[in-house]
Design a protein around this motif. Structure first.
Motif, PDB file in Angstrom:
ATOM      1  N   ASP A   1     -10.002 -31.491  13.807  1.00 23.95           N
ATOM      2  CA  ASP A   1     -11.280 -30.795  13.679  1.00 23.95           C
ATOM      3  C   ASP A   1     -12.120 -30.952  14.946  1.00 23.95           C
ATOM      4  N   ASP A   2     -11.497 -30.639  16.122  1.00 20.16           N
ATOM      5  CA  ASP A   2     -12.175 -30.834  17.411  1.00 20.16           C
ATOM      6  C   ASP A   2     -13.159 -29.732  17.752  1.00 20.16           C
ATOM      7  N   GLY A   3     -13.245 -28.694  16.915  1.00 19.98           N
ATOM      8  CA  GLY A   3     -14.198 -27.620  17.158  1.00 19.98           C
ATOM      9  C   GLY A   3     -13.843 -26.736  18.328  1.00 19.98           C
ATOM     10  N   LYS A   4     -12.586 -26.713  18.727  1.00 25.65           N
ATOM     11  CA  LYS A   4     -12.151 -25.920  19.875  1.00 25.65           C
ATOM     12  C   LYS A   4     -11.206 -24.778  19.481  1.00 25.65           C
ATOM     13  N   THR A   5     -11.211 -24.421  18.199  1.00 29.14           N
ATOM     14  CA  THR A   5     -10.342 -23.341  17.729  1.00 29.14           C
ATOM     15  C   THR A   5     -11.189 -22.162  17.292  1.00 29.14           C
ATOM     16  N   ALA A   6     -10.874 -20.989  17.815  1.00 30.21           N
ATOM     17  CA  ALA A   6     -11.541 -19.744  17.421  1.00 30.21           C
ATOM     18  C   ALA A   6     -10.588 -18.937  16.535  1.00 30.21           C
ATOM     19  N   PHE A   7     -11.156 -18.343  15.478  1.00 33.78           N
ATOM     20  CA  PHE A   7     -10.354 -17.571  14.531  1.00 33.78           C
ATOM     21  C   PHE A   7     -10.837 -16.115  14.505  1.00 33.78           C
ATOM     22  N   ILE A   8      -9.887 -15.184  14.544  1.00 36.72           N
ATOM     23  CA  ILE A   8     -10.168 -13.760  14.411  1.00 36.72           C
ATOM     24  C   ILE A   8      -9.314 -13.207  13.268  1.00 36.72           C
ATOM     25  N   PHE A   9      -9.956 -12.549  12.304  1.00 34.67           N
ATOM     26  CA  PHE A   9      -9.231 -11.902  11.210  1.00 34.67           C
ATOM     27  C   PHE A   9      -9.570 -10.411  11.240  1.00 34.67           C
ATOM     28  N   THR A  10      -8.534  -9.563  11.336  1.00 33.92           N
ATOM     29  CA  THR A  10      -8.768  -8.123  11.418  1.00 33.92           C
ATOM     30  C   THR A  10      -7.537  -7.377  10.910  1.00 33.92           C
ATOM     31  N   SER A  11      -7.528  -6.060  11.143  1.00 38.42           N
ATOM     32  CA  SER A  11      -6.406  -5.225  10.732  1.00 38.42           C
ATOM     33  C   SER A  11      -6.139  -4.187  11.807  1.00 38.42           C
ATOM     34  N   ASP A  12      -4.892  -3.716  11.850  1.00 41.84           N
ATOM     35  CA  ASP A  12      -4.541  -2.701  12.844  1.00 41.84           C
ATOM     36  C   ASP A  12      -4.977  -1.306  12.421  1.00 41.84           C
ATOM     37  N   HIS A  13      -5.012  -1.045  11.113  1.00 42.04           N
ATOM     38  CA  HIS A  13      -5.420   0.260  10.579  1.00 42.04           C
ATOM     39  C   HIS A  13      -5.662   0.103   9.084  1.00 42.04           C
ATOM     40  N   GLY A  14      -6.284   1.118   8.488  1.00 39.81           N
ATOM     41  CA  GLY A  14      -6.496   1.109   7.049  1.00 39.81           C
ATOM     42  C   GLY A  14      -5.426   1.910   6.334  1.00 39.81           C
ATOM     43  N   MET A  15      -5.825   2.544   5.233  1.00 40.45           N
ATOM     44  CA  MET A  15      -4.856   3.291   4.433  1.00 40.45           C
ATOM     45  C   MET A  15      -5.598   4.222   3.492  1.00 40.45           C
ATOM     46  N   THR A  16      -5.050   5.412   3.303  1.00 42.35           N
ATOM     47  CA  THR A  16      -5.674   6.373   2.399  1.00 42.35           C
ATOM     48  C   THR A  16      -5.418   5.985   0.947  1.00 42.35           C
ATOM     49  N   ASP A  17      -6.119   6.647   0.051  1.00 42.65           N
ATOM     50  CA  ASP A  17      -5.954   6.355  -1.377  1.00 42.65           C
ATOM     51  C   ASP A  17      -4.541   6.643  -1.854  1.00 42.65           C
ATOM     52  N   TRP A  18      -3.838   7.562  -1.157  1.00 46.20           N
ATOM     53  CA  TRP A  18      -2.485   7.910  -1.586  1.00 46.20           C
ATOM     54  C   TRP A  18      -1.413   7.135  -0.812  1.00 46.20           C
ATOM     55  N   GLY A  19      -1.822   6.087  -0.104  1.00 49.93           N
ATOM     56  CA  GLY A  19      -0.851   5.183   0.499  1.00 49.93           C
ATOM     57  C   GLY A  19      -0.268   5.614   1.815  1.00 49.93           C
TER      58      GLY A  19
ATOM     59  N   GLY B   1       0.808  -1.210   0.000  1.00 44.14           N
ATOM     60  CA  GLY B   1       0.000   0.000   0.000  1.00 44.14           C
ATOM     61  C   GLY B   1       0.839   1.257   0.000  1.00 44.14           C
ATOM     62  N   HIS B   2       1.911   1.250   0.820  1.00 41.17           N
ATOM     63  CA  HIS B   2       2.811   2.405   0.857  1.00 41.17           C
ATOM     64  C   HIS B   2       3.537   2.582  -0.470  1.00 41.17           C
ATOM     65  N   ALA B   3       3.976   1.473  -1.040  1.00 43.73           N
ATOM     66  CA  ALA B   3       4.807   1.550  -2.241  1.00 43.73           C
ATOM     67  C   ALA B   3       3.994   1.800  -3.504  1.00 43.73           C
ATOM     68  N   HIS B   4       2.761   1.235  -3.568  1.00 40.71           N
ATOM     69  CA  HIS B   4       2.016   1.260  -4.834  1.00 40.71           C
ATOM     70  C   HIS B   4       0.610   1.846  -4.730  1.00 40.71           C
ATOM     71  N   ARG B   5       0.128   2.186  -3.537  1.00 42.31           N
ATOM     72  CA  ARG B   5      -1.201   2.724  -3.275  1.00 42.31           C
ATOM     73  C   ARG B   5      -2.241   1.579  -3.207  1.00 42.31           C
ATOM     74  N   PRO B   6      -3.305   1.765  -2.403  1.00 42.57           N
ATOM     75  CA  PRO B   6      -4.328   0.718  -2.244  1.00 42.57           C
ATOM     76  C   PRO B   6      -5.112   0.401  -3.508  1.00 42.57           C
ATOM     77  N   SER B   7      -5.111   1.309  -4.482  1.00 46.50           N
ATOM     78  CA  SER B   7      -5.828   1.036  -5.737  1.00 46.50           C
ATOM     79  C   SER B   7      -5.013   0.201  -6.707  1.00 46.50           C
ATOM     80  N   SER B   8      -3.770  -0.104  -6.341  1.00 49.81           N
ATOM     81  CA  SER B   8      -2.872  -0.792  -7.263  1.00 49.81           C
ATOM     82  C   SER B   8      -3.172  -2.286  -7.347  1.00 49.81           C
ATOM     83  N   ARG B   9      -2.702  -2.877  -8.416  1.00 50.23           N
ATOM     84  CA  ARG B   9      -2.846  -4.321  -8.594  1.00 50.23           C
ATOM     85  C   ARG B   9      -2.072  -5.072  -7.513  1.00 50.23           C
ATOM     86  N   GLU B  10      -0.904  -4.522  -7.110  1.00 48.84           N
ATOM     87  CA  GLU B  10      -0.079  -5.191  -6.101  1.00 48.84           C
ATOM     88  C   GLU B  10      -0.821  -5.300  -4.765  1.00 48.84           C
TER      89      GLU B  10
END
Length: 909
Positions: free
Chosen positions: A251-269, A217-226
Motif C-alpha cells: 500500500d505504497d500509494g504509487k499505483t494508479a488505476f484506470i477502468f474503462t471500455s473500448d466501446h459500448g453496445m446496442t440494445d440488440w447486441g 452482449g453479442h450472445a444474449h444482448r445487454p439487457s440480459s441477465r448474463e
C-alpha cells in the motif's frame, strides 16, 4: 473483345486502387522526438482495466432494487477517484478502440483489412514507452501491441481463441481466467527474484483485457441477465486485483488505476456504428496522481443520465477516448505516444499547477512535433517561467487544436488533384465503351459511311507531348510512382476515344434522322434510371419505388393483352419484392418462424413443380426424381438444424456437433447436386433454387429467408415476359421455353444486334443486383462488420473467427446473385442476345454510377459509414467484372450435367 476486357480489368483496378491513395493513406508521421514531462511522476505503476463492450449506462445505472451492479466501482467514484464518460470515435470496434486508448490515435480505416491481430503500420504506444508491460486477455488484441513494441519488454498472456465461443455456457470464464492469471503472476513474483525486481521498477504497466461482457452482449444482448451478471463478476474481480496490488506493494500509494471500455453496445447486441449506446463508455480513475471526488450542486451536462444514475452530486468529467493515453503517460512519467492526438485531461490530475502546466506543454510539443512546428513553443515556455500556469494550459490547448487541423490539411493536400485526374479517366473510359457498343453491337451507324479513316499523325504526337509534360510536372514535385499511373492513364484512354472520331461522326449523322423527341425521351429515361440506382444506395425506399414502376410495366405496353396471367404474376411478385427494401436491417430479434415458413414454402413449391412435371409428361426420369427428393430432404434437414441450434444456444449448450456436420455437408453439396438434374431450362433453374435455399436457410435468422424465394419467382416470370416482349417486337423465337436447354455450345449466328429496348434488359440486371445488394448486403455483410451481429453463422460455428465468419456471410450474399445470374443466362438464351453486348451496356451504367460514388467515399465514421461508401464505389465500378465471374459460375451451374455414375460433362439432347 478479350483484349478489351483485359484492359478494362486493368483500368478498373487502377480506379479502385486510387481511393486508397486519395482517401485512405495512413495519417501516421514518423521521425519525431519522444516528449515527456521533466517532473517526477506521481505513480510508479499503472493498472489498466478494459471491460470490452461495456456501456456507460450499464455500469453506472442502478438495478431494479436501487442498488449498483458494480458496488466497488461506485464506491471508488464516491470516495477515491474521478469519473466521467469516454467518448469513443466510430468505428466502435475493439481494435480501433484499444489503439485509441493505448496509442492515443484513431487507427486509419484500412488497418483491419491488412490484419486483424498484426500491425499494418508501425506505431508507438504507452506499452512501448513503458519500462515493462504485462498484459492478459484476448489473443485478438494483445499481440498487436507486443509486436509493435521495440525491444522485449511487453509480455502477453492469452487464452486460446476457442474460448471466444458465443454459444458457450458461461462467457464470464474469459474474465475469471484473466483475474486468476494475474493472481498467479504475483504469487510467482514473490518467489522469483528476477520477476520481483522487474515488477518493482518504475514506469510499469499492467493491462487486463476483459472480454466476457462483450461476448455475453453479442450472445444474449445487454439487457440480459448474463450481461449484467458479468458486470458484477468484473466488479468483484477488479476489487480483488486492487487488493492484490495493495498487499503486494505494501500500500505504497504509487499505483494508479484506470477502468474503462473500448466501446459500448446496442440494445440488440452489436457495435461498430455511432449510436450513443456504442460511443458512450465509462471512465473511472483512482490511485496515485488522480484527483479525489468533487462534490457539486450543479453540472454542465444536459442529458438525464446523472439523475438516473444518482450521480448528479459527483463531478462528471468527460474525455475523448484518445485523451486517456496522455493521461496514463503523465501518471507514470513516460513519453507521450509519438502519434497520439489526445489532449491531456488535466482535471483528472491531483498535482501541482506546475506539473499540470509542464504536462500540458509536453502534450502540445508532442503533437506539434508531428506538425514540424516546434518554434511556436517559445511563448508557453516563457509563461511557465513566469508561473502563468493557467495561461499555459489554455495556450497549449489552442496550439494542439491548430496543429491537428494542420496535420489534417497536409494529409489531404493532394486529394483534389488526384480526384480530378481519376475523374477525367473515368469519363474517357465510359465514352470509349459507349463508342464500342455503337460500333460493334448496334445498327445506329448502319447507314453511315463505313470508310475507316486513319487518325491524323498530329494526334499521337500531341498525346505523347502531353504525357511528357505530365511526367515532368510529377518528377519536379517528387511524387510517388502511383501518381504517375493516375495522371498518365487518362492520356491513352482519351487517345483511344479520339481515334474513333469517324464513329462519332457516323453516330451524329444517324441520330439526325432519329426523331428528337424519341431521342430525348430515351436519354431522359436512361439518366433517370441511373439516378434512381444511385439514390437507392442512400434511400432504400427508392428501390421500392422502382419495383412499383416495374410492376406497372406490362400495363404500359401491349404485354397485358398478350399474356394476362403472366403480367398479373409479374405485378404481384414485383410488389411483394418491393416490401423487402423497407424492412429493418438492424435492431431486430431472430424470428425462426419466418425461416421455418420459408422452408415450408420451398417444400410446397417442390411438390407442385414435381407434380406438374409428371402430369405434363416432361422428361422426368427416376434420376431426376431422386435428385428432387434429395433436395427436399436437404431442406427438411436445414429446417431442423436451424431450429435445434437455436434451442441449444438458448439453453447455453453450445452448437451440437451433428448440426455442425450437417450444415457444412449441406454447404459443400449445394453446388454439386444441381448438376445431377436435367439441363432443360426451368428444371435446371428450379434445381439450383432448391439446392441453394438449403444453405440459405442455415444462414438465415428472419425475414431474409423469404427473399431468394420471392426473387426467384420474379426471375422465372421475367424469362416469360422477355420472350413475349421479343415476339411483340417481331423477332421470332424458334423454341418454346419448356423445351429450351442450357448448352455450352452457342451458335453465334443466333445472336442479333442490340436494339434500344435491350438497354432496358441490361438495366434490369444491375437493378435486380442492386435490389439484392441493398436488401441483403447492407443487412448481412456490412452489418456483420459494422455492428458485429453474427447470429447468421451459428449453425456453422460459434467460436470467434472473423475471416471464416466473413466467408460464410459472403457466400450467403452471393446466393441471391447467383440466382439472378442464372435467370439472366436464361434471358440471354431465350432472347438471342450476345452476353458481350449486354455486359458492355452494364459496364457503361456501372461506370457512370461509379463516378458519382468516387466523390462520396468517406474516410471517417463507423465501419458501416466507411464500408458502405467504399462498397458503393467498388460494387458499381466492378459490377461488370463481378458479373462476369458470376456469369461463369452460372454457366457452370446451368450447362453442366453430372451423372450419378459418370463424369462431369456437358448435357446435349
Amino acid at each position: 473483345m478479350l483484349l478489351f476486357f483485359a484492359l478494362g480489368l486493368l483500368v478498373h483496378f487502377v480506379f479502385f486502387a486510387s481511393i486508397f491513395d486519395i482517401y485512405f493513406t495512413s495519417p501516421l508521421v514518423h521521425g519525431m522526438t519522444p516528449q515527456f514531462t521533466p517532473l517526477p511522476p506521481p505513480a510508479k505503476r499503472l493498472v489498466l482495466f478494459v471491460a470490452d463492450g461495456l456501456r456507460a449506462d450499464a455500469l453506472y445505472e442502478l438495478d431494479e432494487d436501487g442498488k449498483s451492479r458494480a458496488p466497488f466501482i461506485r464506491d471508488v467514484i464516491m470516495h477515491e477517484g474521478s469519473w466521467g464518460i469516454s467518448h469513443t470515435r466510430v468505428p466502435t470496434e475493439s481494435r480501433p478502440g484499444h489503439v485509441a486508448l493505448i496509442a492515443g490515435f484513431y487507427e486509419d480505416v484500412s488497418a483491419v483489412a491488412k490484419g486483424w491481430k498484426e500491425n499494418p503500420v508501425e506505431f508507438d504506444s504507452l506499452f512501448n514507452e513503458s519500462k515493462y508491460t504485462w498484459s492478459w486477455g484476448s489473443p485478438d488484441i494483445l499481440p498487436m501491441f507486443a509486436k509493435g513494441a521495440s525491444g522485449d519488454h511487453v509480455y502477453t498472456y492469452s487464452y486460446d481463441a476457442e474460448k471466444e465461443d458465443f454459444g458457450a455456457h458461461d462467457a464470464t470464464k474469459l474474465d475469471t481466467w484473466v483475474f486468476d492469471k494475474v493472481q498467479d503472476f504475483f504469487h510467482s513474483a514473490r518467489n522469483n527474484q528476477s520477476l520481483f525486481s522487474k515488477v518493482n521498477e518504475e514506469k510499469v504497466v499492467f493491462f487486463l483485457h476483459l472480454l466476457g461482457i462483450d461476448t455475453n452482449g453479442h450472445a444474449h444482448r445487454p439487457s440480459s441477465r448474463e450481461y449484467k451478471d458479468n458486470i458484477k463478476k468484473v466488479d468483484g474481480g477488479v476489487k480483488e486485483i486492487v487488493s492484490t496490488f495493495k498487499h503486494f506493494y505494501g500500500d505504497d500509494g504509487k499505483t494508479a488505476f484506470i477502468f474503462t471500455s473500448d466501446h459500448g453496445m446496442t440494445d440488440w447486441g452489436s457495435h461498430g456504428a455511432g449510436h450513443p449506446s456504442e460511443t458512450l463508455t465509462p471512465l473511472v480513475a483512482w490511485g496515485a496522481g488522480i484527483k479525489y471526488p468533487q462534490k457539486v450542486s450543479a453540472q454542465q451536462f444536459d442529458d438525464e443520465f446523472l439523475k438516473e444514475w444518482k450521480l448528479e452530486n459527483w463531478k462528471r468529467q468527460d474525455v475523448n477516448q484518445a485523451d486517456i493515453a496522455p493521461l496514463m503517460a503523465s501518471l507514470i512519467g513516460v513519453p507521450f505516444p509519438l502519434n497520439s492526438v489526445g489532449t491531456l485531461p488535466v482535471n483528472y490530475l491531483n498535482n501541482t499547477d506546475l506539473f499540470k502546466a509542464e504536462s500540458m506543454f509536453t502534450n502540445a510539443v508532442q503533437i506539434l512535433e508531428q506538425f514540424k512546428n516546434v518554434n511556436q513553443m517559445r511563448k508557453p515556455r516563457s509563461y511557465i517561467k513566469q508561473e502563468k500556469f493557467v495561461e499555459v494550459v489554455s495556450l497549449c490547448e489552442e496550439l494542439i487544436e491548430l496543429a491537428l487541423k494542420g496535420l489534417s490539411y497536409y494529409h489531404t493536400y493532394d486529394r483534389f488533384f488526384l480526384g480530378i485526374n481519376v475523374a477525367v479517366g473515368f469519363v474517357g473510359w465510359t465514352s470509349y465503351a459507349s463508342l464500342l457498343i455503337i460500333k460493334s453491337h448496334s445498327n445506329l451507324t448502319r447507314g453511315a459511311s463505313k470508310e475507316v479513316k486513319k487518325p491524323h499523325h498530329l494526334l499521337p504526337c500531341s498525346f505523347a507531348a502531353i504525357s511528357v509534360l505530365v511526367s515532368c510536372f510529377l518528377l519536379i514535385q517528387a511524387c510517388p510512382w502511383t501518381y504517375y499511373v493516375y495522371c498518365l492513364l487518362p492520356v491513352p484512354i482519351w487517345y483511344a476515344v479520339l481515334r474513333e472520331f469517324q464513329v462519332i461522326q457516323d453516330l451524329v449523322k444517324s441520330l439526325s434522322a432519329f426523331p428528337l423527341s424519341h431521342f430525348v425521351g430515351y436519354v431522359l429515361i436512361f439518366t433517370l434510371g441511373i439516378e434512381l440506382l444511385v439514390l437507392s444506395f442512400f434511400y432504400r425506399y427508392m428501390l421500392t419505388a422502382g419495383l412499383i414502376a416495374f410492376a406497372a410495366w406490362p400495363f404500359l405496353t401491349q404485354l397485358w393483352t398478350r399474356a394476362k396471367i403472366t403480367s398479373l404474376s409479374w405485378t404481384f411478385f414485383s410488389l411483394l419484392l418491393a416490401v423487402f427494401p423497407l424492412m429493418p436491417v438492424v435492431g431486430r430479434e431472430p424470428d425462426l418462424s419466418l425461416v421455418m415458413g420459408a422452408g415450408l414454402l420451398v417444400l410446397l413449391l417442390s411438390l407442385v413443380v414435381v407434380t406438374t412435371l409428371i402430369k405434363r409428361k416432361i422428361t422426368f426420369i427416376k434420376e431426376e426424381l431422386l435428385v428432387h427428393l434429395l433436395q427436399m430432404l436437404s431442406t427438411v434437414l436445414s429446417m431442423y438444424v436451424v431450429y435445434s441450434t437455436h434451442n441449444s444456444l438458448l439453453k447455453k449448450q453450445g452448437l451440437p456437433l451433428i448440426n455442425q456436420i450437417v450444415s457444412w455437408a449441406t454447404l459443400a453439396s449445394s453446388l454439386v447436386v444441381p448438376l445431377l438434374s436435367s439441363t432443360i431450362l426451368f428444371q435446371r433453374l428450379f434445381s439450383i433454387l432448391l439446392s441453394l435455399m438449403s444453405t440459405y436457410l442455415l444462414l438465415s435468422t428472419g425475414y431474409e429467408a423469404l427473399f431468394p424465394l420471392v426473387l426467384s419467382c420474379l426471375m422465372f416470370i421475367w424469362i416469360y415476359m422477355e420472350q413475349e416482349t421479343l415476339q411483340q417486337s417481331g423477332v421470332s423465337c424458334k423454341q418454346k421455353l419448356t423445351s429450351i436447354q442450357f448448352s455450352c455450345n452457342t451458335d453465334i449466328a443466333q445472336f442479333r444486334q442490340l436494339y434500344l429496348d435491350d438497354i432496358r434488359r441490361a438495366f434490369f440486371l444491375p437493378f435486380k443486383v442492386k435490389v439484392t445488394f441493398t436488401v441483403w448486403i447492407l443487412k448481412s455483410f456490412l452489418l456483420c462488420l459494422s455492428s458485429f451481429d453474427l447470429a447468421s453463422v451459428y449453425c456453422f460455428l460459434t467460436v470467434f473467427s472473423p475471416f471464416m465468419m466473413g466467408a460464410l456471410m459472403m457466400w450467403k450474399i452471393l446466393i441471391p446473385f447467383v440466382l439472378v445470374m442464372c435467370a439472366f443466362e436464361a434471358v440471354q438464351i431465350t432472347t438471342q442476345l450476345s452476353s458481350k453486348g449486354l455486359f458492355l451496356i452494364v459496364l457503361v451504367i456501372s461506370d457512370v454510377m461509379a463516378l458519382h460514388f468516387f466523390f462520396l467515399v468517406k474516410d471517417y465514421g463507423s465501419w458501416l459509414d466507411i464500408g458502405t461508401s467504399i462498397s458503393h464505389y467498388v460494387i458499381v465500378m466492378s459490377m461488370t467484372i463481378f458479373l462476369v465471374f458470376l456469369n461463369g459460375l452460372a454457366q457452370l451451374l446451368t450447362t453442366k450435367k453430372l451423372r450419378l455414375y459418370g463424369k462431369l460433362k456437358s448435357h446435349f439432347m
